[in-house]
Motif scaffolding. Structure first.
Motif, PDB file in Angstrom:
ATOM      1  N   LEU A 117       0.822  -1.203   0.000  1.00 36.28           N
ATOM      2  CA  LEU A 117       0.000   0.000   0.000  1.00 36.28           C
ATOM      3  C   LEU A 117       0.863   1.263   0.000  1.00 36.28           C
ATOM      4  N   ALA A 118       1.966   1.218   0.756  1.00 33.44           N
ATOM      5  CA  ALA A 118       2.858   2.385   0.787  1.00 33.44           C
ATOM      6  C   ALA A 118       3.462   2.647  -0.580  1.00 33.44           C
ATOM      7  N   GLY A 119       3.921   1.588  -1.243  1.00 32.19           N
ATOM      8  CA  GLY A 119       4.466   1.758  -2.587  1.00 32.19           C
ATOM      9  C   GLY A 119       3.435   2.282  -3.559  1.00 32.19           C
ATOM     10  N   LEU A 120       2.217   1.759  -3.474  1.00 29.46           N
ATOM     11  CA  LEU A 120       1.155   2.202  -4.368  1.00 29.46           C
ATOM     12  C   LEU A 120       0.771   3.651  -4.093  1.00 29.46           C
ATOM     13  N   PHE A 121       0.719   4.030  -2.821  1.00 29.18           N
ATOM     14  CA  PHE A 121       0.350   5.395  -2.447  1.00 29.18           C
ATOM     15  C   PHE A 121       1.360   6.399  -2.987  1.00 29.18           C
ATOM     16  N   LEU A 156       2.343  13.726   2.827  1.00 32.94           N
ATOM     17  CA  LEU A 156       2.015  12.455   2.165  1.00 32.94           C
ATOM     18  C   LEU A 156       2.196  11.276   3.106  1.00 32.94           C
ATOM     19  N   VAL A 157       3.288  11.262   3.846  1.00 30.51           N
ATOM     20  CA  VAL A 157       3.537  10.164   4.783  1.00 30.51           C
ATOM     21  C   VAL A 157       2.465  10.138   5.873  1.00 30.51           C
ATOM     22  N   ALA A 158       2.124  11.307   6.413  1.00 31.31           N
ATOM     23  CA  ALA A 158       1.106  11.369   7.461  1.00 31.31           C
ATOM     24  C   ALA A 158      -0.242  10.869   6.944  1.00 31.31           C
ATOM     25  N   THR A 159      -0.625  11.302   5.756  1.00 32.11           N
ATOM     26  CA  THR A 159      -1.904  10.876   5.180  1.00 32.11           C
ATOM     27  C   THR A 159      -1.884   9.391   4.846  1.00 32.11           C
ATOM     28  N   GLY A 160      -0.776   8.921   4.271  1.00 34.75           N
ATOM     29  CA  GLY A 160      -0.678   7.509   3.917  1.00 34.75           C
ATOM     30  C   GLY A 160      -0.732   6.596   5.121  1.00 34.75           C
ATOM     31  N   LEU A 161      -0.059   6.981   6.206  1.00 35.34           N
ATOM     32  CA  LEU A 161      -0.079   6.153   7.418  1.00 35.34           C
ATOM     33  C   LEU A 161      -1.481   6.072   8.002  1.00 35.34           C
ATOM     34  N   LEU A 162      -2.157   7.200   8.085  1.00 43.25           N
ATOM     35  CA  LEU A 162      -3.519   7.193   8.619  1.00 43.25           C
ATOM     36  C   LEU A 162      -4.448   6.350   7.752  1.00 43.25           C
ATOM     37  N   GLY A 163      -4.347   6.530   6.444  1.00 36.94           N
ATOM     38  CA  GLY A 163      -5.178   5.739   5.547  1.00 36.94           C
ATOM     39  C   GLY A 163      -4.870   4.257   5.630  1.00 36.94           C
ATOM     40  N   ALA A 164      -3.574   3.901   5.739  1.00 35.67           N
ATOM     41  CA  ALA A 164      -3.189   2.492   5.809  1.00 35.67           C
ATOM     42  C   ALA A 164      -3.724   1.835   7.075  1.00 35.67           C
ATOM     43  N   SER A 186      -9.091   7.074  -2.500  1.00 37.18           N
ATOM     44  CA  SER A 186      -8.372   7.087  -3.775  1.00 37.18           C
ATOM     45  C   SER A 186      -7.860   8.464  -4.179  1.00 37.18           C
ATOM     46  N   LEU A 187      -8.557   9.495  -3.782  1.00 39.68           N
ATOM     47  CA  LEU A 187      -8.190  10.835  -4.232  1.00 39.68           C
ATOM     48  C   LEU A 187      -7.310  11.573  -3.235  1.00 39.68           C
ATOM     49  N   ALA A 188      -6.906  10.909  -2.161  1.00 38.85           N
ATOM     50  CA  ALA A 188      -6.078  11.572  -1.145  1.00 38.85           C
ATOM     51  C   ALA A 188      -4.712  12.012  -1.684  1.00 38.85           C
ATOM     52  N   PRO A 189      -3.971  11.169  -2.441  1.00 39.75           N
ATOM     53  CA  PRO A 189      -2.655  11.631  -2.928  1.00 39.75           C
ATOM     54  C   PRO A 189      -2.720  12.908  -3.761  1.00 39.75           C
ATOM     55  N   PRO A 190      -3.615  13.010  -4.767  1.00 40.61           N
ATOM     56  CA  PRO A 190      -3.661  14.288  -5.492  1.00 40.61           C
ATOM     57  C   PRO A 190      -4.139  15.445  -4.637  1.00 40.61           C
ATOM     58  N   LEU A 191      -4.971  15.184  -3.638  1.00 43.94           N
ATOM     59  CA  LEU A 191      -5.396  16.264  -2.741  1.00 43.94           C
ATOM     60  C   LEU A 191      -4.210  16.802  -1.945  1.00 43.94           C
ATOM     61  N   VAL A 192      -3.356  15.911  -1.466  1.00 48.18           N
ATOM     62  CA  VAL A 192      -2.168  16.344  -0.725  1.00 48.18           C
ATOM     63  C   VAL A 192      -1.218  17.114  -1.633  1.00 48.18           C
ATOM     64  N   ILE A 193      -1.043  16.621  -2.848  1.00 57.63           N
ATOM     65  CA  ILE A 193      -0.100  17.238  -3.785  1.00 57.63           C
ATOM     66  C   ILE A 193      -0.595  18.594  -4.281  1.00 57.63           C
ATOM     67  N   LEU A 194      -1.866  18.688  -4.626  1.00 53.12           N
ATOM     68  CA  LEU A 194      -2.364  19.854  -5.355  1.00 53.12           C
ATOM     69  C   LEU A 194      -3.145  20.850  -4.506  1.00 53.12           C
ATOM     70  N   GLU A 195      -3.779  20.377  -3.429  1.00 53.32           N
ATOM     71  CA  GLU A 195      -4.647  21.270  -2.670  1.00 53.32           C
ATOM     72  C   GLU A 195      -4.106  21.593  -1.280  1.00 53.32           C
ATOM     73  N   LEU A 203      -8.456  12.621   3.630  1.00 58.07           N
ATOM     74  CA  LEU A 203      -9.245  11.392   3.506  1.00 58.07           C
ATOM     75  C   LEU A 203     -10.739  11.704   3.440  1.00 58.07           C
ATOM     76  N   GLU A 204     -11.182  12.637   4.277  1.00 62.25           N
ATOM     77  CA  GLU A 204     -12.604  12.993   4.254  1.00 62.25           C
ATOM     78  C   GLU A 204     -12.989  13.681   2.950  1.00 62.25           C
ATOM     79  N   ARG A 205     -12.134  14.566   2.465  1.00 57.20           N
ATOM     80  CA  ARG A 205     -12.435  15.257   1.203  1.00 57.20           C
ATOM     81  C   ARG A 205     -12.440  14.277   0.035  1.00 57.20           C
ATOM     82  N   SER A 206     -11.607  13.243   0.115  1.00 56.90           N
ATOM     83  CA  SER A 206     -11.603  12.227  -0.934  1.00 56.90           C
ATOM     84  C   SER A 206     -12.971  11.552  -1.032  1.00 56.90           C
ATOM     85  N   TRP A 207     -13.534  11.211   0.120  1.00 58.50           N
ATOM     86  CA  TRP A 207     -14.865  10.597   0.122  1.00 58.50           C
ATOM     87  C   TRP A 207     -15.889  11.541  -0.485  1.00 58.50           C
TER      88      TRP A 207
END
Length: 281
Positions: A117-121, A156-164, A186-195, A203-207
């Motif tokens: 999951l970490a690699g995919l994220f 990204l690490v903080a969001t990925g750990l919580l999601g994992a 699914s949309l958390a990585p682009p949210l972290v990168i772009l917003e 995670l909540e905004r992704s939903w």
């Protein structure tokens, strides 16, 4: 959307694979190593104990046949005693084996799932600037993509750990809730990168952004699962050796950029829709 993702994947195959491989390659190799190590550790102690107990019972049965007691009653009693020893010892071993191995198996499974999951994220995060640049007919490559990821690596690490953690908890309950949570994030990585959001907010905004788009998210995650299983199945057809993890890793590195591209396009469409509907007038 799958058609557009496939077209981008075919047109920019080299850039997408190289970018995602930076995260997918080490994650899959480490996961394969964890599987090998876990299987090796499980096969050393428990089965040796089982063989020792079985050999002891067989030896005693052989001694009874070679030197049976003169008294028939004593011979029958000795045979019954050996039967009880075999049954009780086997039952005790089964309980120790099952409960003793449950924790290591769960621990190894969690490590493998976490690594994948970490690699995919991270691969998903790196694909965001790359795919969006390709849709705008701009030039981009792995160096640019990972420079963007490096600038947001902490969130990204903080969001990925919580999601994992949440996905792992969901997977405990018959796997499907975990898959549903993974799709919802699914949309958390682009949210972290772009917003610029991270952690629980991302995670909540992704939903929220997935409202009306769950079918696409589940489709791309179904592709991720199929590709992962395909890699493991292909490796299982080979004889034991270093080729097994190499083949499974190669299949995933080559094919996973396709659903990752689709997830980036899913974010693009969701974000554009939200901007249109929230614009004044």
């Amino acid at each position: 959307m799958l058609r557009e993702a496939l077209a981008l994947y075919r047109r920019h195959f080299g850039a997408l694979v190289l970018t995602c491989a930076v995260a997918l390659l080490p994650a899959n190799l480490l996961a394969a190593g964890a599987v090998v190590f876990g299987l090796a550790s499980l096969g050393t102690s428990g089965f040796a104990e089982a063989r020792t107990h079985s050999e002891q019972i067989q030896q005693k049965q052989q001694d009874l046949r070679d030197k049976p007691p003169v008294n028939p009653e004593a011979r029958d009693e000795r045979a019954r005693q050996l039967g009880r020893e075999a049954l009780e010892g086997g039952a005790a071993f089964d309980l120790r084996h099952v409960f003793g191995n449950m924790l290591p198996i769960a621990y190894a499974t969690a490590i493998v799932a976490g690594l994948l999951l970490a690699g995919l994220f991270l691969a998903h995060a790196a694909a965001v600037p790359l795919v969006l640049a390709f849709t705008e007919r701009k030039t981009a490559g792995p160096a640019h993509a990972w420079a963007v990821v490096a600038s947001r690596i902490g969130p990204l690490v903080a969001t990925g750990l919580l999601g994992a953690v949440l996905v792992a908890l969901g997977a405990v309950f018959f796997v499907l809730p975990g898959l549903l949570l993974a799709a919802g994030f699914s949309l958390a990585p682009p949210l972290v990168i772009l917003e610029g959001v991270a952690g629980r907010a991302a995670l909540e905004r992704s939903w929220g952004l997935l409202r009306g788009r769950w079918a696409h998210a589940l489709l791309f995650w179904a592709l991720i699962v199929v590709i992962s299983v395909l890699g493991s199945a292909a490796a299982g057809l080979l004889p034991p050796g270093p080729w097994r993890p190499a083949v499974s890793t190669l299949i995933r590195v080559l094919l996973l950029p396709l659903p990752v591209t689709g997830l980036v396009l899913l974010y693009r469409d969701a974000a554009q829709y939200m901007r249109r509907t929230s614009a004044p007038g």
